[in-house]
Design a protein around this motif. Structure first.
Motif, PDB file in Angstrom:
ATOM      1  N   MET A   1      -7.694  -6.451  21.303  1.00 33.98           N
ATOM      2  CA  MET A   1      -8.702  -5.602  21.938  1.00 33.98           C
ATOM      3  C   MET A   1      -8.502  -5.659  23.450  1.00 33.98           C
ATOM      4  O   MET A   1      -8.661  -6.727  24.048  1.00 33.98           O
ATOM      5  CB  MET A   1     -10.096  -6.091  21.561  1.00 33.98           C
ATOM      6  CG  MET A   1     -10.338  -6.024  20.053  1.00 33.98           C
ATOM      7  SD  MET A   1     -11.769  -6.960  19.520  1.00 33.98           S
ATOM      8  CE  MET A   1     -11.103  -8.620  19.480  1.00 33.98           C
TER       9      MET A   1
ATOM     10  N   VAL B   1     -13.565  -5.883  25.691  1.00 36.78           N
ATOM     11  CA  VAL B   1     -14.706  -6.090  24.807  1.00 36.78           C
ATOM     12  C   VAL B   1     -15.967  -5.820  25.609  1.00 36.78           C
ATOM     13  O   VAL B   1     -15.967  -5.875  26.838  1.00 36.78           O
ATOM     14  CB  VAL B   1     -14.729  -7.525  24.219  1.00 36.78           C
ATOM     15  CG1 VAL B   1     -13.566  -7.741  23.270  1.00 36.78           C
ATOM     16  CG2 VAL B   1     -14.744  -8.568  25.305  1.00 36.78           C
TER      17      VAL B   1
ATOM     18  N   SER C   1     -17.479  -6.158  19.823  1.00 39.84           N
ATOM     19  CA  SER C   1     -16.381  -5.210  19.686  1.00 39.84           C
ATOM     20  C   SER C   1     -16.569  -4.437  18.393  1.00 39.84           C
ATOM     21  O   SER C   1     -17.098  -4.959  17.417  1.00 39.84           O
ATOM     22  CB  SER C   1     -15.036  -5.929  19.654  1.00 39.84           C
ATOM     23  OG  SER C   1     -13.997  -4.996  19.420  1.00 39.84           O
TER      24      SER C   1
END
Length: 187
Positions: free
Chosen positions: A123, A126, A144
């Motif tokens: 990711m 976040v 997330s």
């Protein structure tokens, strides 16, 4: 005969003086040894306390720098699921600045039978990332979507003195899953 008694008395007196002198010398060395042992004990305690303080500073620094990895050793579906040991050294959650990389097994399902899936995501950012100091260490929270329709909330409790940590992943659709493990720094 008086002479023999005088010689025997002199010998006994000399032996007595030697025994008393030896006893005092032995007691002195025993006392000195006990004092040295106590001094070594105090030095070892100081060294251990110094190493512990350095370790706690290390944990604080990697958490504040957002440069750490959570290594799970077990997982359990909450509130009372079966505990599963995790032996795969590749499982983990890494935090590098604003980027989070996750590779963990996760238990899905609303009702039994539940099934295990792999959360395998990188990711780039976040939301709601918060690092908060607690009495025992740190609480790191963030959210997330994991590229799905709903948000997953991550809560990582870090214990500074031991380097151990508890990660809880909450989803609005599934029961929470809790992981227990440790924290290490990333190079």
């Amino acid at each position: 005969m008086k002479r023999k008694i005088l010689i025997i008395a002199s010998i006994l007196f000399a032996v007595g003086v030697c025994i008393i002198g030896y006893t005092q010398a032995t007691n002195k060395t025993s006392a000195e040894r006990a004092q040295q042992r106590e001094q070594r004990h105090i030095e070892r305690e100081k060294r251990r306390a110094q190493r512990q303080a350095e370790y706690e500073k290390y944990i604080d620094s990697i958490v504040l720098a957002r440069n750490f990895q959570f290594n799970p050793q077990s997982m359990q579906q909450q509130p009372a699921g079966q505990m599963r040991l995790l032996n795969n050294p590749n499982f983990g959650l890494q935090v590098w600045g604003s980027e989070v990389d996750i590779f963990l097994p996760y238990i899905k399902g609303v009702t039994p039978p539940y099934y295990t899936v792999m959360l395998n995501y990188t990711m780039p950012s976040v939301s709601k990332y918060v690092t908060e100091q607690t009495q025992e260490g740190w609480l790191v929270t963030f959210s997330s979507s994991l590229f799905s329709g709903s948000d997953y909330d991550f809560s990582l409790e870090i214990y500074t003195s031991s380097g151990s940590a508890t990660l809880t992943i909450a989803s609005p659709w599934y029961p929470d899953v809790q992981y227990v493990g440790g924290i290490t720094g990333l190079n």
